[in-house]
Structures are given as structure tokens and as C-alpha cells.
Scaffold this active site. Sequence first.
Site, short mmCIF file in Angstrom:
data_model
loop_
_atom_site.label_atom_id
_atom_site.label_comp_id
_atom_site.label_asym_id
_atom_site.label_seq_id
_atom_site.Cartn_x
_atom_site.Cartn_y
_atom_site.Cartn_z
N CYS A 154 46.83 38.53 43.72
CA CYS A 154 46.38 39.37 42.60
C CYS A 154 44.88 39.66 42.71
O CYS A 154 44.05 38.75 42.57
CB CYS A 154 46.71 38.66 41.28
N CYS A 204 42.76 38.89 39.59
CA CYS A 204 42.63 37.43 39.44
C CYS A 204 41.46 36.91 40.26
O CYS A 204 40.72 36.01 39.83
CB CYS A 204 43.91 36.72 39.90
#
Length: 298
Positions: A31, A34
Site C-alpha cells: 500500500c 501506508c
Amino acid sequence: MIDVTIANFEQEVITASMTTPVLIDFWAPWCGPCKSLGPILEKVEAAYGGRFKLVKIDSDQEQQLGAAFGIKSIPTCILMVNGQPVDGFTGALPEGKVKEFLDKHLPPGEELPAEEEPALEADTSPEAVLEKLRQDVAKDPANENARFELVKALLLDGSDDDAKVAFAPVIAQTAAVRRFDSLKRWMDAIDFVAGHANEAGAEAGFNAKIAANKRDFQARFDRARWLMAQNRWTDALDELLDILMRDKSWSEDLARKTYIAILDIMEAPKPKVADGQIPPEDPVVATYRRRLSSVVLS
């Protein structure tokens, strides 16, 4: 920051939140947002000096915990107080917004003074960079970032033996530290290629097997490792993505884990930015993260 699994969730989150608010960061290695949010959360945790506790939960590995909190997208952060979720947010917020969110719920306290920006290195030649990394590791052998960058720099330089010597003190940590695992996969790929005396013939053999059977995932994986050993990162990612599009969990997630390892290796250290700003992401890395995300979540 603590990595939490279902095994230690009760102690590190529920019990801990009875005395100190706990912020849970649900994330995944593939991600991109993230990767931007994580360093900001860690910086704020340090600045707040114990006013809250930060924990991270890998939503890929801990799907039961993600389901329990109804996580639909990542990154998602949940604040726990007295054993209960009290608030949360989704997406990679800038530092200022993260602080605004926390300040609504945390007891007051003084932030630690901001760290001074380090002076720029006068000599940025490859030799000087390597020497600086060696010094950083020598001063602090537990500095995971410095050791990762040192081993990576040595491998890129073709100094495979020196890289293995630098990596040896942390080889037992590959199961716990993902970026060390990524380095190990790279070194294994280099050793795999070195084990073939006839390199051209071996590569032709992989290609022939794939041409005969597009679902020959072992041949595709071997070719991906071949490309990885040559630092042909995007070509290796394309090969692994071909496996993932056909079988996401092939060989106990071997293709996905290797794909993530290559992204770790490709990613350059984040440049320093002003407080409250999110460092830019390499557009190639960001593109391949999105491709992995679309396959994993499909």
C-alpha cells in the site's frame, strides 16, 4: 511502534489502552499511502512523548483483526481508549491533521522540540556514501535503516561477498524485519543465477518453458529471479505480476512476497520535507504498488 498480531492483540491493545490511548495503524506492505503515513505516525508518536501508543497491524496477515474492525480500505487508523474504539480516520493524512485528530482525545502535554535538520554531506560520491553507511552501522548496529541501505548499496555495487558479511549479523531477523527479508530474497536470486554455468542457455530454457505453457509458474518465477539478479526490477515485477494475475497464492504467496521485496529494494530513501508535508513517492514504485493492489484486492 509495535507490530501487533492476534496473538498479542489483547495485551498490546486492549490492556494497554486501559492506561494509555492506543492508535492502531492498519496497513499492508503493498500500500503506497501506508508507506507515506507510517513515518508520520512514528514521528508524531515520538513528538508526543508517551501521550499515546502506536501499534501497526498488517491487514494482509491479520485478516481476522481487520474484519473485526470492519476495515474496508487502508491505511485506516483506529484510536482505542479504555478497551474501546473511540474514533478513527482513513487515508494518508499530513502530520498537522494527524495531530489535530489526536489532540481531540489525548490528555494535554508538551511536544518535544523538533529535531534540527542534519547538515548535508559534502561528498556524495558512491565511495563516500558507502563509508558513511559503514560508519552509521558501526556506531549503531541495531539501526535497521542504515544496515538495509548499506547491504543494498553493496549489492548494487556488485560487492556481493561484502554485502553478505554486512548482512550476516541480522540474517536471523529476516522473519521479523520485512526489509531484511527483501534483501535475503535478492541475495538468493543472485546465488540462483550464479549456480548456472551457462547463463544464456538457462535464460533461453526459462523462456522456452513459458512459451510452451504460460501457467508454468516455476519457470516464470525462475525468470523473475534471473531478472532480479540483473537489477531489471520492472521486468521482474511484470513476470511476477503475470503469476499473481493467474494464481494469487501460488507456492504460499512466493510471487507476492518477492514482488514486495523488489518494491522495497527499488524505493529510495524518502527526502526530507517540511513539517506537515508527505514526501513524494517514486512514480514507478507507486504504479507497481497500485498494480499489486488491484490484483490482490480483486
